[in-house]
Design a protein around this motif. Sequence first.
Motif: not given
Length: 255
Positions: A7-8, A231-234, A241-243, A248-252
């Motif tokens: 997240v931002a 920063r925690a994701a660094s 891949y997570y991004r 592309n997360k399915p809306s359902w």
Amino acid sequence: MAEVIIVADEEQAGALGAEAVAALVAWKPDAVLGVATGSTPLPVYRALAARSLDLSRVSAFALDEYVGLPLDAPQSYHSVIAREVTEPLGLDPARVHVPGEGPLEEAGEAYERDLRDAGGVDLQILGIGTDGHIGFNEPGSSLASLTRIKTLTEQTRRDNARFFRSLEEVPIHCITQGLGTILRARHLLLLAFGEGKADALAAAVEGPVSARVPGSVIQLHPRVTVLVDDRAASRLEYADYYRYAYANKPSWQPL
Ligand code: PGA
């Protein structure tokens, strides 16, 4: 694999965490929440409080408590949970549980019984320590452990000394839900912010499952959401891949 959402900032993590709680309570008004203390979950509690939901039928179980502090000391997790969770979210104090009450030698089993009687935790909010702990399960904790008394590492005592007048005042012992207890929750929501958590987070999410990194036990759970800032994701090897997966997360698909 855990769903890792980068997240931002903490505010966005708080909004997503609050959304997960709101969605749960919408279909289960008497849901059981697992609540964490520390700085990390505060954005979730703030975002939830701002939504003014009716949480009066929700139960909450804290992860841990210091041993040796009066329960009404400002740093006790009884006090912290009352101040940061029960009051701002409008929970019924009778439905909020924090371990460490009654005779100490029976407190672990009593807490496990209370969790069982409540039907188990639906959504467990978690932070992670710089040494990889979740709850107060320090390195070396059994991956199957249940609620019990533990000894805090010096690193954890130093990390938490900011809440006390001096390091000497930080208790040496604690009572904590075990890793086995945490694994029984139906959905785990792990949050981490800042550079200081990057190594512990990468080890927990992508490293070997090991008692050396208690947080790595989340890899054994079928439903885990990890909310982290840049920063925690660094140190995450698969950050791209997570991004991509989240974009592309399915809306359902729920959080
Ligand atoms: P923190 O603690 O949220 O204050 O960083 C996390 C933890 O020790 O689990």
